[in-house]
Scaffold this motif. Structure first.
Motif, short mmCIF file in Angstrom:
data_model
loop_
_atom_site.label_atom_id
_atom_site.label_comp_id
_atom_site.label_asym_id
_atom_site.label_seq_id
_atom_site.Cartn_x
_atom_site.Cartn_y
_atom_site.Cartn_z
N PHE A 71 0.85 -1.20 0.00
CA PHE A 71 0.00 0.00 0.00
C PHE A 71 0.89 1.26 0.00
O PHE A 71 0.62 2.22 -0.72
CB PHE A 71 -0.92 0.05 1.23
N GLU A 75 1.14 4.32 -2.79
CA GLU A 75 1.04 5.77 -2.55
C GLU A 75 2.27 6.47 -3.12
O GLU A 75 2.16 7.55 -3.70
CB GLU A 75 0.89 6.05 -1.05
N TYR A 79 -0.69 6.75 -6.37
CA TYR A 79 -2.08 6.38 -6.10
C TYR A 79 -2.47 6.91 -4.72
O TYR A 79 -1.85 6.54 -3.72
CB TYR A 79 -2.27 4.86 -6.14
N ASN A 80 -3.45 7.76 -4.66
CA ASN A 80 -3.85 8.32 -3.37
C ASN A 80 -4.88 7.41 -2.71
O ASN A 80 -6.05 7.42 -3.05
CB ASN A 80 -4.43 9.73 -3.57
N LEU A 81 -4.39 6.60 -1.78
CA LEU A 81 -5.27 5.64 -1.11
C LEU A 81 -5.85 6.20 0.18
O LEU A 81 -6.62 5.53 0.85
CB LEU A 81 -4.50 4.35 -0.78
N LEU A 83 -4.19 6.59 2.83
CA LEU A 83 -3.60 5.69 3.82
C LEU A 83 -3.28 6.50 5.07
O LEU A 83 -2.52 7.46 5.01
CB LEU A 83 -2.31 5.14 3.20
N LEU A 159 -7.79 3.18 5.19
CA LEU A 159 -7.57 3.67 3.84
C LEU A 159 -8.92 3.73 3.15
O LEU A 159 -9.94 3.37 3.74
CB LEU A 159 -6.58 2.78 3.08
N ARG A 160 -8.93 4.19 1.91
CA ARG A 160 -10.15 4.16 1.13
C ARG A 160 -10.19 2.87 0.32
O ARG A 160 -9.38 2.70 -0.61
CB ARG A 160 -10.18 5.35 0.16
N ALA A 163 -10.50 3.52 -3.34
CA ALA A 163 -9.28 4.00 -4.01
C ALA A 163 -8.31 2.85 -4.25
O ALA A 163 -7.66 2.76 -5.30
CB ALA A 163 -8.63 5.09 -3.17
N LEU A 164 -8.22 1.94 -3.27
CA LEU A 164 -7.31 0.80 -3.42
C LEU A 164 -7.78 -0.09 -4.57
O LEU A 164 -6.99 -0.53 -5.41
CB LEU A 164 -7.24 0.02 -2.11
N ALA A 167 -7.00 1.49 -7.79
CA ALA A 167 -5.57 1.42 -8.09
C ALA A 167 -5.24 0.07 -8.74
O ALA A 167 -4.54 0.01 -9.75
CB ALA A 167 -4.76 1.61 -6.81
#
Lengths: 337, 337
Positions: A71, A75, A79-81, A83, A159-160, A163-164, A167
């Motif tokens: 993860f 990032e 990739y904006n997770l 986190l 985290l989202r 979003a993950l 990704a």
């Protein structure tokens, strides 16, 4: 259609599997099918979206810590997770704490970062926290354990999930993977490794093999079929007599937003985000997640016995369950609710 | 109605449980309910009705050998179970035999009586047995392993499941137990150990307890409820979210009676009954039981993958399954079929 690897399900299970399978088999045609309209719209969308590396099982520790590293890597790749390392905080009675003594030693030996708090420290750090119920008849009837110890695991947080999942979808597509949304797997096609062209194959003396999937848009043949349908896996596996060893059971997460809860977003000492860590109360594993972006608190609790095994495509929340089951516990430990 | 211990199901599971529970709790009111008209009419009536003490698991060895001792004790007490020590004979390829080498040593160490036969001895003892398929293309396509070794376990055999069930019923009744046939358990009554009289109990913060059973003839309250409904257990347990860890899958036993099979009832060397032991072929665990009283041969085989999990109250035999799945294996090893 025909492909090398067919993955059924575009939730976090399906897309992460598809990405890694494609990354390791770049020349193979890897196809994902999903009955919903986009990635992670099934159970993934209903996830608590928290992660931790603190587990009693060594296998889980290895799996989880490598996932967390991955993860962070994502990032780093842009990739904006969302986190956030807010930590995992177990609030425990002395008795509960003693029972996991061996596990704590194992985790510390394996490098899991833990901090142990005494009751007084917890009372100082978490405003309004009630740690003992002496003389409270209601709490006694409910069997609420006191809070004697806090165990904070640092390499944990939230985290989202969306979003993950996106990704993984994006990385999979970049590698040349294919995803077909709104395609529903209806049944697995079972055949024999060596087909003889006889009716009724596979016979008991043949080695069986899943040859692909029949969907609502036609047949997809595949060398390898990966059922990543999560709780829906049984619908595909049970008809061929394969036990997924999972039973569907409804879970609920209640998301609360109220000015009174703002104290939980102004807590020093646990993490640099100044929020309450993901916190597990000593009764019924009731948990709270303070989500700093939307300043909401997620609350959940697993009711095991009494809740039927059942698969619902659109389960609805039960206000009574919050009111009569969750809230009575919550307000005893954290009267700010 | 109210009782101390309620057992749901009067098959071999229910009646043996009820007997032992009553024997150990003579002052307690132990009640059995059963939806069918008599003892052992459900799955018990469809059992292979064989027993063995040869298991790879030590727990199974202990359980099985004490059960076998108990069966002998029952016959000594005058219950005619038609207990026959015909033995269990595994016919194995060299490869299969090597794989269970450790288990054989463990069993011998624990006193399980075993005899190992070489291919030539087996050919001499079992008239017509085919032990190798060199040059047989069909057998090769079917992947039939040769028979290189025979493993005979002596403290094994068959009995009448019906007679055993009736023995338990009779002993249970003699101790003062009660059985109610034609009473169907509809659902388990779930409550809390300490009821507070609130609506919706048990709440998640209460300790849940099964308080009895709702039947088609009224409610039966019980201090302890034993679900001994076998494959039907899920119908009661799933609605309260308790996983019985059993899935229903149809099995078939074909009973054959033919003059050509008489050779299997005139075999010397394995047992004093001069019948073929309960025999397991090296393919698909296909098994044969020579039943000397009615001079029939029972044949069965478990088809795992491809057969759906499903609960049928009146499953019917499938002639095609015998013809296309079982018979092709059987006739290769034992052309007398």
């Amino acid at each position: 259609m025909r492909c090398d690897i067919l993955v059924v399900g575009a939730g976090i299970l399906g897309l992460s599997s598809a990405y890694h399978l494609k990354a390791e088999n770049p020349r193979k045609r890897v196809v994902v099918i999903e009955r919903l309209r986009g990635p992670g719209e099934g159970n993934t969308a209903k996830s608590e979206a928290v992660f931790r590396d603190a587990f009693t099982s060594e296998t889980n520790r290895v799996l989880a810590s490598s996932s967390i590293e991955f993860f962070k890597h994502l990032e780093g790749e842009g990739y904006n997770l969302r986190l956030l390392f807010t930590g995992y905080l177990w609030l425990l009675s002395e008795e509960q704490f003693e029972r996991i003594g061996d596990a704590i030693r194992d985790m510390q030996r394996d490098g899991v970062r833990l901090t142990i708090y005494k009751r007084e420290e917890l009372e100082r750090l978490i405003p309004g926290l009630v740690t003992s119920f002496e003389g409270d008849e209601e709490a006694e009837l409910m069997g609420l354990p006191p809070i004697d110890v806090g165990l904070l695991a640092h390499n944990c947080g939230c985290l989202r999930a969306e979003a993950l999942t996106k990704a993984y979808e994006s990385m999979f597509l970049k590698l040349g993977g294919e995803i077909h949304y709104r395609v529903e797997a209806k049944r697995l096609l079972l055949g024999a490794v060596e087909e003889l062209g006889l009716p009724g194959e596979p016979h008991v003396w043949q080695e069986p093999q899943v040859k692909g999937v029949e969907t609502d848009r036609g047949v997809i043949e595949a060398e390898t079929t990966v059922v990543a349908a999560g709780v829906w896996a049984g619908r595909l596996l049970e008809p061929i007599g394969f036990d997924p060893c999972m039973r569907p059971k409804k879970r609920q997460i209640f998301v609360l937003s109220d000015e009174r809860l703002s104290v939980l977003f102004d807590i020093e000492g646990f993490n640099r985000h100044r929020v309450l860590p993901f916190t597990i109360l000593p009764k019924c594993s009731l948990y709270l997640k303070a989500e700093p972006y939307e300043r909401s608190v997620w609350v959940g609790c697993s009711d095991e016995i009494g809740r039927a095994f059942k698969l619902e495509d659109d389960p609805q929340p039960e206000l009574e369950y919050y009111k009569d089951d969750i809230y009575p516990i919550l307000m005893k430990y954290l009267p700010c609710f």
